[in-house]
Scaffold this active site. Sequence first.
Site, short mmCIF file in Angstrom:
data_model
loop_
_atom_site.label_atom_id
_atom_site.label_comp_id
_atom_site.label_asym_id
_atom_site.label_seq_id
_atom_site.Cartn_x
_atom_site.Cartn_y
_atom_site.Cartn_z
N GLU A 49 0.91 53.71 45.59
CA GLU A 49 2.51 53.50 46.42
C GLU A 49 2.22 53.58 48.10
O GLU A 49 1.85 53.97 48.18
CB GLU A 49 3.49 54.19 45.97
CG GLU A 49 4.95 54.01 47.08
CD GLU A 49 6.12 55.18 45.97
OE1 GLU A 49 7.10 54.86 46.10
OE2 GLU A 49 5.89 56.43 45.96
N LYS A 122 10.82 49.67 41.54
CA LYS A 122 11.00 51.23 41.04
C LYS A 122 12.52 50.35 41.12
O LYS A 122 13.43 50.37 42.01
CB LYS A 122 10.29 51.83 42.68
CG LYS A 122 10.94 53.22 42.32
CD LYS A 122 10.39 53.49 43.88
CE LYS A 122 10.25 55.25 43.75
NZ LYS A 122 9.55 56.02 45.05
N CYS A 162 6.42 56.78 41.93
CA CYS A 162 6.56 58.09 42.28
C CYS A 162 7.98 58.75 41.59
O CYS A 162 7.73 59.22 40.52
CB CYS A 162 6.71 57.58 43.03
SG CYS A 162 7.07 59.21 44.66
#
Length: 278
Positions: A49, A122, A162
């Site tokens: 990321e 995301k 994440c």
Amino acid sequence: MSRLNRSAPVRIAAIQTVSGPDVGDNLRIAGELIAEAAAAGAKLVALPEYFPLITADETVKVAIREADGRGPIQDFMRETAARHGVWLVGGTIPLVANADAKVRNSTLVFDDRGERVARYDKIHLFGFQKGTERYDEAATIEAGREVVTFEAPCGRTGLSVCYDLRFPELFRAMGPVDLIILPAAFTYTTGHDHWEVLLRARAIENQCYVMAPAQGGRHPSGRVTWGHTLIADPWGEILACRDEGPGVVWADLDPARIAAVRESLPALRHRCLGTANA
């Protein structure tokens, strides 16, 4: 797309970086590590990321955001994938959002000819405060909404980023997958206690490989990320891990291993809730 034997093991590689404020330097380092992974025989390579940029000023990523399908960061990924003949999962990069002052934190996938085959934005945005340490991704990032999987040389692959790691319903929504990829920039504070246990849990409960390329170390901005880029197998065994600093880890994804785990412990078939028959 290369024609690969889906019954044969496929080498996958995860890259760890300690990105700074200079996009050019970050891309150069990423390119060197991708070349190292390709030289080791990897067919699919994943970046962490925020691999193009980490700064103390979170608004800088808005200034460098790219339109979908064009821009220097996307050109780098496209050209690098084709040059090395690898499938490249581009960590996350800032793409144009609907809101003028925000970005989509997007994972892009390019095949071994440099053609884009998938995009994931995301979904879960990180918020955390402990003492003077504070993060609020929603201030500069616009959340995605769609669960994304794609067919890779190593089988069906699910994309996540994440903070998504903490939401197991996302991974269930992918359906059966052979590999989950989770680029991350986990904080040192949360990573120390939660990173490995959650990644192994996602591998065990979904009976698939999990590959998590991460940022790992002290960045020029002063931020410290946990690192510990790793690859885990469907039993939750860690096959490869790197603690801190730039580098590459790799392992062979073996379809026979997935089949053996699912045959001996058919937990996916034993599900009672969240299925069509529930």
